[in-house]
Write a protein that holds these residues in place. Structure first.
Motif, PDB file in Angstrom:
ATOM      1  N   ASP A   1      40.514  -6.532 -49.259  1.00 52.93           N
ATOM      2  CA  ASP A   1      41.728  -6.174 -50.016  1.00 52.93           C
ATOM      3  C   ASP A   1      42.634  -5.781 -48.700  1.00 52.93           C
ATOM      4  O   ASP A   1      43.615  -5.046 -49.101  1.00 52.93           O
ATOM      5  CB  ASP A   1      41.423  -4.877 -50.603  1.00 52.93           C
ATOM      6  CG  ASP A   1      40.454  -4.140 -49.837  1.00 52.93           C
ATOM      7  OD1 ASP A   1      40.310  -3.898 -48.833  1.00 52.93           O
ATOM      8  OD2 ASP A   1      39.863  -2.966 -50.565  1.00 52.93           O
ATOM      9  N   THR A   2      42.558  -6.266 -47.529  1.00 46.93           N
ATOM     10  CA  THR A   2      43.495  -5.728 -46.419  1.00 46.93           C
ATOM     11  C   THR A   2      44.631  -6.957 -46.464  1.00 46.93           C
ATOM     12  O   THR A   2      44.435  -7.903 -46.585  1.00 46.93           O
ATOM     13  CB  THR A   2      42.803  -5.864 -45.287  1.00 46.93           C
ATOM     14  OG1 THR A   2      41.684  -5.111 -45.083  1.00 46.93           O
ATOM     15  CG2 THR A   2      43.612  -5.230 -43.785  1.00 46.93           C
TER      16      THR A   2
ATOM     17  N   SER B   1      43.148 -15.777 -49.811  1.00 49.06           N
ATOM     18  CA  SER B   1      42.818 -14.560 -49.731  1.00 49.06           C
ATOM     19  C   SER B   1      43.150 -13.730 -51.107  1.00 49.06           C
ATOM     20  O   SER B   1      43.354 -12.714 -50.903  1.00 49.06           O
ATOM     21  CB  SER B   1      43.954 -13.995 -48.487  1.00 49.06           C
ATOM     22  OG  SER B   1      45.372 -13.944 -49.017  1.00 49.06           O
ATOM     23  N   GLY B   2      43.567 -14.302 -52.001  1.00 48.05           N
ATOM     24  CA  GLY B   2      44.084 -13.773 -53.244  1.00 48.05           C
ATOM     25  C   GLY B   2      45.180 -12.999 -53.231  1.00 48.05           C
ATOM     26  O   GLY B   2      45.497 -12.244 -53.927  1.00 48.05           O
ATOM     27  N   GLY B   3      46.149 -13.584 -52.504  1.00 43.63           N
ATOM     28  CA  GLY B   3      47.532 -13.061 -52.459  1.00 43.63           C
ATOM     29  C   GLY B   3      47.779 -11.746 -51.732  1.00 43.63           C
ATOM     30  O   GLY B   3      48.568 -10.849 -51.809  1.00 43.63           O
ATOM     31  N   ARG B   4      47.269 -11.885 -50.380  1.00 43.94           N
ATOM     32  CA  ARG B   4      47.417 -10.721 -49.532  1.00 43.94           C
ATOM     33  C   ARG B   4      48.236 -11.093 -48.239  1.00 43.94           C
ATOM     34  O   ARG B   4      48.347 -10.298 -47.302  1.00 43.94           O
ATOM     35  CB  ARG B   4      45.880 -10.243 -48.825  1.00 43.94           C
ATOM     36  CG  ARG B   4      44.942 -10.018 -49.915  1.00 43.94           C
ATOM     37  CD  ARG B   4      43.604  -9.234 -49.395  1.00 43.94           C
ATOM     38  NE  ARG B   4      42.764 -10.487 -49.443  1.00 43.94           N
ATOM     39  CZ  ARG B   4      42.056 -10.573 -48.233  1.00 43.94           C
ATOM     40  NH1 ARG B   4      42.178  -9.588 -47.110  1.00 43.94           N
ATOM     41  NH2 ARG B   4      41.158 -11.535 -48.069  1.00 43.94           N
ATOM     42  N   VAL B   5      48.908 -12.188 -48.247  1.00 34.72           N
ATOM     43  CA  VAL B   5      49.753 -12.476 -46.973  1.00 34.72           C
ATOM     44  C   VAL B   5      51.090 -11.881 -47.155  1.00 34.72           C
ATOM     45  O   VAL B   5      51.891 -11.676 -48.053  1.00 34.72           O
ATOM     46  CB  VAL B   5      49.956 -14.100 -47.196  1.00 34.72           C
ATOM     47  CG1 VAL B   5      51.072 -14.532 -46.026  1.00 34.72           C
ATOM     48  CG2 VAL B   5      48.878 -14.716 -46.666  1.00 34.72           C
TER      49      VAL B   5
ATOM     50  N   ILE C   1      50.236 -17.643 -54.255  1.00 27.28           N
ATOM     51  CA  ILE C   1      49.991 -16.519 -55.327  1.00 27.28           C
ATOM     52  C   ILE C   1      51.043 -15.810 -55.727  1.00 27.28           C
ATOM     53  O   ILE C   1      51.484 -15.527 -57.008  1.00 27.28           O
ATOM     54  CB  ILE C   1      48.502 -15.765 -54.989  1.00 27.28           C
ATOM     55  CG1 ILE C   1      47.329 -16.739 -55.194  1.00 27.28           C
ATOM     56  CG2 ILE C   1      48.354 -14.661 -56.067  1.00 27.28           C
ATOM     57  CD1 ILE C   1      45.916 -16.204 -55.257  1.00 27.28           C
ATOM     58  N   GLN C   2      51.600 -15.080 -54.616  1.00 25.40           N
ATOM     59  CA  GLN C   2      52.337 -13.909 -54.630  1.00 25.40           C
ATOM     60  C   GLN C   2      53.821 -14.665 -54.985  1.00 25.40           C
ATOM     61  O   GLN C   2      54.301 -15.639 -54.632  1.00 25.40           O
ATOM     62  CB  GLN C   2      52.756 -13.507 -53.445  1.00 25.40           C
ATOM     63  CG  GLN C   2      51.427 -12.591 -53.102  1.00 25.40           C
ATOM     64  CD  GLN C   2      51.699 -11.771 -51.893  1.00 25.40           C
ATOM     65  OE1 GLN C   2      52.334 -10.862 -51.931  1.00 25.40           O
ATOM     66  NE2 GLN C   2      51.364 -12.118 -50.600  1.00 25.40           N
TER      67      GLN C   2
ATOM     68  N   PRO D   1      52.183  -6.681 -50.265  1.00 23.85           N
ATOM     69  CA  PRO D   1      51.542  -7.836 -50.885  1.00 23.85           C
ATOM     70  C   PRO D   1      51.188  -7.241 -52.201  1.00 23.85           C
ATOM     71  O   PRO D   1      50.563  -6.129 -52.679  1.00 23.85           O
ATOM     72  CB  PRO D   1      50.552  -8.249 -50.219  1.00 23.85           C
ATOM     73  CG  PRO D   1      50.663  -7.881 -48.855  1.00 23.85           C
ATOM     74  CD  PRO D   1      51.504  -6.612 -48.875  1.00 23.85           C
ATOM     75  N   LYS D   2      51.244  -8.192 -53.201  1.00 26.53           N
ATOM     76  CA  LYS D   2      50.695  -7.828 -54.622  1.00 26.53           C
ATOM     77  C   LYS D   2      49.558  -8.917 -54.896  1.00 26.53           C
ATOM     78  O   LYS D   2      49.645  -9.806 -55.480  1.00 26.53           O
ATOM     79  CB  LYS D   2      51.806  -8.076 -55.706  1.00 26.53           C
ATOM     80  CG  LYS D   2      52.972  -7.129 -55.303  1.00 26.53           C
ATOM     81  CD  LYS D   2      54.105  -7.354 -56.439  1.00 26.53           C
ATOM     82  CE  LYS D   2      55.270  -6.445 -56.288  1.00 26.53           C
ATOM     83  NZ  LYS D   2      55.917  -6.769 -54.768  1.00 26.53           N
TER      84      LYS D   2
END
Lengths: 259, 416
Positions: B90-91, B120-124, B187-188, B400-401
């Motif tokens: 989650d980072t 990453s599931g939208g962590r960038v 994703i974001q 990020p969201k």
């Protein structure tokens, strides 16, 4: 040295300075690295016998607009605009260093415009076996001896006139350096080798015997490619900016070839 | 406030006589100094360290891009970020970033960052630096006179590629693409947060403000040297009518934490000396390609008389060679016990008004044990004293969201 007459030429929305002095056969001069921040002795010597016309190239002292030029076609078109702006028709064309590369390009693209061509240590070619120096990866103290065999003459050529602001002068010279880089970065190779055969004008190659930027052996590469008659002159005790280091010898060579 | 862990990935085996025998750490660094087998160990240690930082609760982990550089072994930060996307949960993944003008076509950046955002599931967080002269003009041969024009066009292209709902044609000045259709897409939405690492130019501050981007000042010379720049940034925000939300800004700081200041001075001296003297041994030849600095910047330099020649340390070197006393005294590295470091960093954050602190807790040739020690002491005893700062007062719109935890994929355990 007395100054030239100065005019401002406007084509489209580009404006540039045009210097002119002397009478007789017209000779167009395209300046080298740093352009023409002042009227140099070599042009004054040429002007004793010929009508010398020096339009400022984009980004060099007397003109802006280099940041609008993206490729060789843009640069050649801008140079042709300047030659047209001299309004002399076909004539003798002299170019030094970066201006030499553009003079060669003009002679290749528009052979009919050039009666006789003089190239003073032109950029435009690159041979891995004997690479052109990287003039933009140097410590400040290394630059004068790289460009000139007579750094005092170079310093005098680049010295700020009393009536010009110190910052403006630095910006002027930095802009000229950028303009040269914009055309020549990173190796100075313009692909001219593929077009040299189109140069039909009788051509004089002038090279400082101690050119540390474009090795004097490049004269052979130019001579081998150009279709027109080629003569080569070596200027003793001169570096890359031979016309600044030895104005008398360079002027004599040019007058001998074009008169 | 957000506390981020930044790795430069310096090659840690430059010889003791490096500065005497070699002209530069960058561009023409001696290739014979690179041992790929040692690099195998370094890369894996460095990636462990980034993953460890994520485990320890840092809000984000940061990677960046350098070329032909002995202190930055990440020509492609995206490669590292993609492995971190799999190995962290989650980072935030802060890619600081991709030098846009170096990619041909620049849509490559839109594609790769979108891939990492998906993985990453939208962590960038997408960082877009212009890049240093060494990286861009010398190592990558970009024309310095065109660099910024290319950068701005590439930016416009990447942003449009992420947001345009239909395939489109890009007939730009430097890029001509009949079909732009980035697949995958991030994703974001509409796009990942954009952070701009920059020097101190007013043009960049305005550009960030107009587009609502984060401005990050990545100096190696600490908060004292960065003060004037950040003051200028906030004055410009005032001038433009922007609020003083500290999350508009990021700042890089070297930090060494120990049980006491005396211990910190003892254990971090060698690594600091390695970084500031060996890693920053950059030949002045690479500092000033013509056209890299705008005429406005040249004027400002000459007017301010900050330096002899464009901020160079000397004719030979781009940077000074400081002693460790100078390094600490000048604030290049913040050193001390957890409480002392927390107090100093709080002061830095409040005084410079920066909501994103990027911390170099590995620097120079620091070994993995010392890095882990520094990271853990920071996470356990400094972080709790700082993390609430600014949070009540300001919204961080530049973070990020990611997907909700229950929606994220879990990488399969790998049998060893």
């Amino acid at each position: 040295v007395s100054g030239p007459a100065e005019r401002s030429i406007l084509v489209g929305d580009e404006r540039w300075r045009l210097w002119e002095k002397g009478e007789g056969e017209p000779l167009i001069f395209l300046g080298g690295l740093r352009g023409l921040p002042r009227w140099p002795k070599v042009l004054d010597l040429l002007a004793t016998q010929q009508r010398v016309i020096a339009p400022s190239l984009p980004g060099f002292p007397g003109a802006s607009g280099h940041d609008r030029l993206d490729d060789l076609a843009d640069w050649v078109a801008a140079t042709l605009d300047r030659i047209d702006g001299c309004e002399v028709g076909p004539c003798n064309l002299v170019g030094a260093s970066v201006g030499g590369a553009l003079a060669a390009e003009v002679a290749a693209f528009s052979p009919a415009l050039v009666k006789r061509l003089v190239l003073i240590a032109p950029f435009g070619l690159f041979d891995d076996a004997e690479p052109v120096a990287d003039i933009w990866a140097k410590r400040l103290s290394e630059i004068p001896p790289l460009l000139s065999a007579k750094p005092d003459a170079l310093a005098e050529f680049l010295a700020r006139p009393d009536d010009v602001d110190a910052i403006d002068w630095q910006v002027l010279l930095a802009r000229a350096n950028e303009a040269a880089a914009r055309l020549l970065w990173p190796t100075g190779d313009l692909g001219l080798r593929k077009r040299l055969h189109r140069i039909q004008a009788p051509t004089l190659l002038v090279w400082g015997s101690d050119d540390r930027v474009v090795p004097a052996s490049y004269a052979k590469r130019f001579a081998a490619g150009i279709s027109g008659w080629v003569e080569t002159t070596s200027i003793a005790a001169a570096g890359h900016m031979a016309e600044i280091d030895q104005p008398e010898a360079v002027a004599d060579a040019i007058l001998g070839f074009t008169s | 406030m957000k506390l981020l862990w930044f790795h430069l990935m310096p090659y840690t085996d430059l010889p003791d006589d490096f500065t005497e025998r070699h002209p530069s750490v960058w561009v023409d660094i001696d290739p014979s100094l690179f041992d790929p087998i040692r690099a195998h160990g370094m890369y894996n240690e460095f990636m462990d360290e980034l993953e460890h930082a994520a485990e320890m609760g840092f809000d984000g982990i940061c990677v960046n891009e350098h070329h032909s550089n002995g202190y930055g072994m990440m020509p492609s930060p995206n490669l590292i970020a993609s492995t971190l996307a799999r190995r962290t949960r989650d980072t935030a993944l802060v890619i600081l970033g991709n030098s846009l003008a170096l990619y041909n076509p620049p849509t490559r950046v839109a594609e790769e960052m979108a891939m990492i955002d998906c993985i990453s599931g939208g962590r960038v967080i997408a960082g877009f630096p212009v890049g240093t002269p060494m990286d861009t003009c010398y190592a990558y041969g970009r024309n310095p006179s065109q660099l910024r024009q290319r950068y701005y066009e590439a930016h416009d292209l990447v942003m449009k590629a992420w947001q345009e709902p239909e395939p489109f044609t890009w007939n730009g000045r430097f890029n001509k693409l009949r079909y732009v259709n980035v697949w995958p897409r991030p994703i974001q939405q509409p796009h990942p947060p954009i952070w701009i690492p920059g020097g101190g130019s007013v043009e960049t501050w305005r550009w960030c403000a107009e587009r609502d981007y984060v401005y990050t000042y990545l100096s190696y010379f600490g908060y004292k040297a960065g003060e004037a720049t950040m003051r200028g940034f906030w004055e410009e925000m005032d001038h433009l009518g922007k609020d003083r939300n500290p999350f508009r800004a990021g700042f890089l700081q070297f930090v060494g934490v120990a049980e006491s200041r005396a211990e910190a001075l003892d254990i971090y001296g060698e690594a600091a000396d390695y970084f500031y003297n060996r890693c920053l041994h950059v030949d002045a030849r690479w500092a000033m390609p013509p056209g890299y600095a705008s005429e406005k910047t040249i004027r400002a330099r000459v007017e301010s008389q900050i330096a002899k020649a464009a901020n160079l340390a000397s004719d030979a070197r781009a940077f000074d060679q400081p002693s460790f006393e100078d390094i600490v005294e000048q604030g290049y590295v913040v050193i001390g016990s957890p409480d002392e470091v927390a107090e100093q960093l709080r002061e830095v954050a409040v005084h410079l008004n920066v909501g994103h602190l990027m911390l170099l807790l590995h620097f120079g040739n620091m070994n993995s044990q010392l890095t882990a020690y520094n990271t853990e002491l920071f996470a356990k005893r400094v972080m709790p004293q700082l993390s609430g700062l600014f949070e009540d007062e300001w919204e961080n719109r530049w973070w990020p969201k990611p997907l909700a935890q229950e929606s994220t994929a879990t990488p399969r355990e790998v049998a060893r």
